[in-house]
Every structure is written in C-alpha cells, then in structure tokens.
Motif scaffolding. Structure first.
Motif, mmCIF file in Angstrom:
data_model
loop_
_atom_site.group_PDB
_atom_site.id
_atom_site.type_symbol
_atom_site.label_atom_id
_atom_site.label_comp_id
_atom_site.label_asym_id
_atom_site.label_seq_id
_atom_site.Cartn_x
_atom_site.Cartn_y
_atom_site.Cartn_z
ATOM 1 N N MET A 95 0.834 -1.199 0.000
ATOM 2 C CA MET A 95 0.000 0.000 0.000
ATOM 3 C C MET A 95 0.867 1.246 0.000
ATOM 4 O O MET A 95 0.603 2.222 -0.719
ATOM 5 C CB MET A 95 -0.943 -0.018 1.199
ATOM 6 C CG MET A 95 -2.012 -1.089 1.120
ATOM 7 S SD MET A 95 -3.187 -1.059 2.484
ATOM 8 C CE MET A 95 -2.186 -1.772 3.787
ATOM 9 N N THR A 120 -3.919 -1.577 -4.285
ATOM 10 C CA THR A 120 -5.069 -2.472 -4.214
ATOM 11 C C THR A 120 -4.652 -3.865 -3.753
ATOM 12 O O THR A 120 -5.319 -4.479 -2.901
ATOM 13 C CB THR A 120 -5.756 -2.556 -5.588
ATOM 14 O OG1 THR A 120 -6.092 -1.233 -6.020
ATOM 15 C CG2 THR A 120 -7.000 -3.402 -5.519
ATOM 16 N N LEU A 146 -3.962 -3.956 -0.076
ATOM 17 C CA LEU A 146 -5.194 -3.969 0.710
ATOM 18 C C LEU A 146 -5.861 -5.340 0.677
ATOM 19 O O LEU A 146 -6.318 -5.854 1.699
ATOM 20 C CB LEU A 146 -6.154 -2.902 0.177
ATOM 21 C CG LEU A 146 -7.494 -2.767 0.890
ATOM 22 C CD1 LEU A 146 -7.289 -2.294 2.323
ATOM 23 C CD2 LEU A 146 -8.398 -1.795 0.145
ATOM 24 N N THR A 183 -6.124 -8.271 4.087
ATOM 25 C CA THR A 183 -7.370 -8.516 4.808
ATOM 26 C C THR A 183 -7.268 -9.722 5.735
ATOM 27 O O THR A 183 -7.900 -9.756 6.794
ATOM 28 C CB THR A 183 -8.518 -8.728 3.813
ATOM 29 O OG1 THR A 183 -8.144 -9.727 2.852
ATOM 30 C CG2 THR A 183 -8.859 -7.442 3.085
ATOM 31 N N LEU A 228 -13.720 -4.261 -0.234
ATOM 32 C CA LEU A 228 -12.768 -3.198 0.093
ATOM 33 C C LEU A 228 -12.201 -2.545 -1.162
ATOM 34 O O LEU A 228 -11.882 -1.350 -1.145
ATOM 35 C CB LEU A 228 -11.633 -3.767 0.945
ATOM 36 C CG LEU A 228 -12.020 -4.250 2.344
ATOM 37 C CD1 LEU A 228 -10.788 -4.759 3.077
ATOM 38 C CD2 LEU A 228 -12.685 -3.144 3.137
ATOM 39 N N VAL A 229 -12.071 -3.300 -2.249
ATOM 40 C CA VAL A 229 -11.605 -2.704 -3.500
ATOM 41 C C VAL A 229 -12.591 -1.637 -3.972
ATOM 42 O O VAL A 229 -12.211 -0.547 -4.415
ATOM 43 C CB VAL A 229 -11.405 -3.790 -4.572
ATOM 44 C CG1 VAL A 229 -11.116 -3.156 -5.928
ATOM 45 C CG2 VAL A 229 -10.254 -4.708 -4.179
ATOM 46 N N LEU A 232 -12.098 1.348 -1.791
ATOM 47 C CA LEU A 232 -10.865 2.061 -2.153
ATOM 48 C C LEU A 232 -11.076 2.936 -3.381
ATOM 49 O O LEU A 232 -10.680 4.116 -3.392
ATOM 50 C CB LEU A 232 -9.746 1.044 -2.387
ATOM 51 C CG LEU A 232 -8.348 1.606 -2.687
ATOM 52 C CD1 LEU A 232 -7.281 0.710 -2.063
ATOM 53 C CD2 LEU A 232 -8.082 1.689 -4.192
ATOM 54 N N ALA A 290 -10.851 -2.441 8.467
ATOM 55 C CA ALA A 290 -10.527 -2.642 7.053
ATOM 56 C C ALA A 290 -11.132 -1.535 6.196
ATOM 57 O O ALA A 290 -10.495 -1.033 5.261
ATOM 58 C CB ALA A 290 -11.029 -4.008 6.591
ATOM 59 N N VAL A 291 -12.376 -1.134 6.478
ATOM 60 C CA VAL A 291 -13.005 -0.054 5.713
ATOM 61 C C VAL A 291 -12.279 1.263 5.952
ATOM 62 O O VAL A 291 -12.053 2.045 5.014
ATOM 63 C CB VAL A 291 -14.497 0.051 6.089
ATOM 64 C CG1 VAL A 291 -15.101 1.332 5.543
ATOM 65 C CG2 VAL A 291 -15.258 -1.143 5.544
ATOM 66 N N ALA A 302 -9.169 1.131 3.917
ATOM 67 C CA ALA A 302 -9.456 1.305 2.489
ATOM 68 C C ALA A 302 -9.746 2.765 2.165
ATOM 69 O O ALA A 302 -9.294 3.290 1.142
ATOM 70 C CB ALA A 302 -10.640 0.424 2.082
ATOM 71 N N GLY A 320 -7.342 4.884 -0.385
ATOM 72 C CA GLY A 320 -7.948 5.521 -1.545
ATOM 73 C C GLY A 320 -7.800 7.036 -1.514
ATOM 74 O O GLY A 320 -7.481 7.656 -2.534
#
Length: 512
Positions: free
Chosen positions: A216, A253, A256, A260, A302-303, A306, A414-415, A418, A422
């Motif tokens: 990342m 990406t 990330l 996870t 999550l993608v 992001l 995680a959110v 992300a 992003g």
C-alpha cells in the motif's frame, strides 16, 4: 470420460445444486454483459464525423462521456472494474451447497472415478454454468440493443446501440469467461482431495503476514511521485506516467486485498484479549482459526471502497481546480468590464463523478450480495457444529451475535484503511490548485474589433494575480461511503442469519 457424461454429472444434483448453477449462470451473464458493453464503447472511436480521425467527437450520443474520445477510456475502465465484484459473486455462488456436492463427488469416487475426474466434474459444473450464462448475457445484449435503440428528436442516442463489437471480441468474451471460470475452479480445488469416504481439505496453517501491507505504501509512493517524475524528466515517452500510475494503483489495491487476512487475524486476537461475553469469544476464535475465509469476499468489497474513496478525493481536487480557474476567469472578465459567465465545465465534471459514485454503489451492492451467499454457505456448512452448541445450552441469539461480530469486527478497521489508502492515492495528485500568475493581454470594454484598430488604447497588458486554493479532504463523502459499506455488511449478515434457525435444529446432529 466422455463430454456428455461429464456434463450430465456436473449438472446433476438436488434443488440446491440447481440453485447454485442458476446463480452462477446469472452472475456470468451479468459479467458478460458488462464486458460486451465495454467492448461496444471501445468501438465508438471508429465512428464520427466525415473528417475522420481518432479525436473526432461522436455527437450521435447524448452522454458527454460517450461523445468525447478522451472520456471513453474511463467508461471502459469503470465497466471492467465493475466485473470484479460480479465475478466474486459468481465464485461465492459456486460454494452454495458445497457440502452436499462434496458428498455426491465422494459417491462418484466410490463408483470408480479417479481423483482427477472428480475434480474435473466439480470444475465442469462451474464451466458449464458460466458458459450458459455467457450465452444468455450475449443474447441479452443483442435484444437490449434493439429495444433501447431509440433516437431522440435530434437523432441522438442514450447508449451506443448503433455499434456492435467485433466478432472476435464477442467470441473471446463468450468463450474466455467460461474457460477462466473453469480454470479458477480447478485452481481453488487444488487443496481438496476427494475420497470415496468424503473429502479432505489442506487447511492453510500459516498465519497471515503484515508485510503485504507495505504494498500500500509502495502504491501511494508510485502515484505521488508521478508529478515529480514529469518535472524531472519532461522528455519521457507518453506511456511511462500512465504505466507508473496503474502500477501504483495496482500495488495499493493488492496490498489492501492481501492484507485482509492479517486484519481478520489481528482483530480476532484483540477480541480474544479484550472481548467480554461468549459471543465475542466465539467470534474471536473463528477469526483466528480461519482468517482467510471471511477475507476472500470482503477483499472485493474493500476494492470498491478504495476506488470510491479515490474517486471522492479526485473529485475534490478537480472541483478545486475548476473553482480556481473560475476565480481567474472572473477576475479577467471584471478587468475587461464584462459579465462573467460560467462555461459549465464544473457541472459536467460533477455529473461525471456522480456516475462514478453510482458505479461504486453498484459494486458495493454486488459485493454485499456475494457476502450474503458466503454467510449463508458458512452457516449451512457448519450446521452440525451450531446444532451441537445449541444442544449444550448455547442460546441462538449468542450465535447470531457471534456471527455479526465476526463480520463487523474486522470490517470496521478494514473499511477505514481502504478509505485512507484511496484518499491517499487521490491526494497524491496534489493538495492545492493554482491559476494565474502570468502576463495577459486584455481588451478593456470587451470589444475586440475596436481594440484591434490601429492606435487603440484599450488593448493593455495586465498581470493576472495568482489564485490558490487548498484541496479539501472530502470527509463527509468518505464518512458516507464508509457508513454505507458497514450498513451493507450488517444488513447482509442480518439476512444471512435467517438460515441460522433451521441450521441449528437438533435433527441436524443426525445428518450424515
């Protein structure tokens, strides 16, 4: 094994197996439709005015993102990215009712099939379902193209229904997607050994590593250094900076997605250390026992988060540039004694990013649907363990809270991560916008025909002041995206818990 026998064994089974095939085919049909639409948009530059050329605007469309050639790659990329959660949904649908399918494959092994033939039957089921879905998706596109071909009063179209992708592209999509699905299914079954007495799975014992998170940082560095590279080496080929940007986004990406599993394991350890109550302890142990299970589909979600956060940050930056240019143009209009009239570019970019937000919302919704299938499949596959817990006195509401914690506990960090990654990728384009700071020739009064007359004194040289604005961080947009994603996860788990009561029936203890 003959192809007809293989197809018959692949499509055999109970109503659950039929539902799995139908859902897989529906997901493949949607993915095919998106790929064909992207190919249709890519075909548009070959049409246009009689002047020809790749830069010709296709004015036969109403949407500006289809009219301008420079905006069409963004549409193609958005459609291609939207297929990622669709394919994830197809993968999760392929796991629906997996225990019953495994028992059926064990019976096939008992009848004399080799281990390779058993794996081939399981992979062929996904391939056949995807093939049927691909054909249905192509038929849906061809029918929709005729139904939606409705020009308005000016002869303009809403969608590119006047073009058809090349035949080789359609064949590649319709054949390539089932082949890809079959190959992925066979790859996922590499850790599964079908025996005449059941199945044996090679569980991944190694705990997730945190080093993948370094990707990342590498991604943000690659994107952030793009402007510096352009200033340091202005003579670089045109493809270098786009490749660097794509590599940066891909690295961020991947970091990330691969991280996870570590987030799930770390969340489980924190819950085990500080959690109170049986629900928290059950969720912690499940997260630590198999941190990869929930992270596979959650990574696709999550993608989407992001890219949504990156789009929000990029929108804030572009709108800041539009505002600074409007300040400069307003000053120039006032210096010439004219009334300032906005050119509408800000509204156009706002509309374009609104469409991007819609694509992100659809991707999050599809990922949530994939999570719903995963939650339901997990409950059904562990029904004997749940029934055993209920038989020993564990209330069903405790199991429900444990399942909710197992999904939401790793989802929150995680959110947030992300959203941060992003936003950082978008922030790498710059944290401020500038305009002005140069000499300019203006016509006082705005009448250029009078200013260009010999001896006119209305044509003057002025210094346009420099206007600077800092790019704001879109906290409200990011908070809305994060809250919506967590709400989608909670709603998905709540719907999946409807399978908990039948799965915890004590008669499940006698299931084979």
């Amino acid at each position: 094994m003959r192809p007809t026998t293989l197809a018959r064994l692949a499509l055999a089974g109970s109503r659950t197996d039929t539902l799995r095939v139908v859902l897989t085919a529906a997901s493949a049909a949607l993915a095919t439709l998106l790929f064909v639409l992207a190919a249709a948009v890519a075909t548009i530059p070959h049409l246009g005015d009689s002047s020809g050329g790749s830069e010709t605007w296709a004015r036969q469309y109403r949407l500006q993102v289809l009219v301008e050639p420079g905006l069409r790659p963004g549409v193609i990329m958005a459609l291609a990215l939207l297929t990622i959660p669709v394919l994830a949904l197809a993968g999760q649908c392929g796991r629906l009712g997996a225990p019953a399918r495994d028992r059926r494959l064990a019976t096939i092994r008992l009848a004399g099939a080799t281990p390779g033939q058993a794996v081939l039957v399981a992979a062929a089921e996904t391939g056949v379902a995807s093939g049927l879905g691909s054909v249905a998706g192509l038929a849906l596109y061809l029918v929709g193209r005729r139904v939606l071909h409705r020009p308005d009063a000016d002869g303009r179209l809403l969608l590119p229904t006047d073009v058809v992708p090349p035949a080789w592209a359609l064949v590649a999509i319709v054949l390539g997607l089932p082949l890809l699905a079959t190959g992925v299914a066979a790859l996922l079954l590499r850790r599964v050994a079908f025996t005449p007495y059941g199945i044996a799975r090679q569980v991944r014992r190694r705990s997730p590593r945190v080093w993948v998170g370094l990707l990342m940082g590498i991604g943000v560095a690659l994107v952030g250094s793009g402007q510096a590279v352009a200033r340091w080496a202005p003579d670089l080929p045109d493809w270098v900076l786009p490749v660097q940007f794509f590599a940066g986004v891909l690295a961020g990406t991947c970091g990330l997605v691969f991280g996870t599993g570590w987030i799930s394991a770390a969340t489980g350890r924190v819950l085990l250390r500080f959690g109170r109550g049986p629900a928290a302890l059950l969720a912690a142990r499940r997260l630590m026992a198999d941190p990869w299970s929930g992270s596979r589909v959650f990574a696709v979600l999550l993608v989407g988060v992001l890219f949504g956060a990156g789009a929000a940050g990029l929108r804030a930056h572009i709108m800041t540039i539009m505002a600074v240019e409007a300040d400069s143009n307003r000053w120039s209009a006032q210096a010439q004694g004219e009334q300032y009239l906005p050119d509408g570019r800000a509204d156009f970019h706002a509309t374009a990013f609104t469409l991007v937000d819609g694509v992100v919302a659809v991707a999050v919704g599809l990922s949530a649907a994939a999570m719903l299938v995963a939650v339901a499949e997990g409950i059904v596959s562990r029904r004997r363990a749940y029934a055993s817990l209920v038989a020993t006195g564990v209330p069903r509401r405790v199991l429900a809270r444990a399942a909710l914690l197992q999904a939401l506990a790793p989802a929150v960090p995680a959110v947030v991560l992300a959203l941060t990654v992003g936003g950082a990728l978008a922030r790498a384009f710059g944290d401020e916008a500038r305009s002005g700071g140069y000499d300019n020739t203006i016509c006082v009064g705005g009448d250029w025909s009078a200013c260009e007359e010999p001896g006119s004194t209305k044509l003057v040289e002025v210094w346009v002041p420099e206007f600077v604005r800092a790019t704001p961080v879109p906290f409200a947009h990011l908070a809305l995206l994060g809250a919506g994603t967590l709400a989608a996860v909670a709603l998905t788990v709540a719907v999946g818990l409807l399978f908990l009561r039948p799965a915890t029936d004590l008669t499940e203890l006698r299931a084979v």
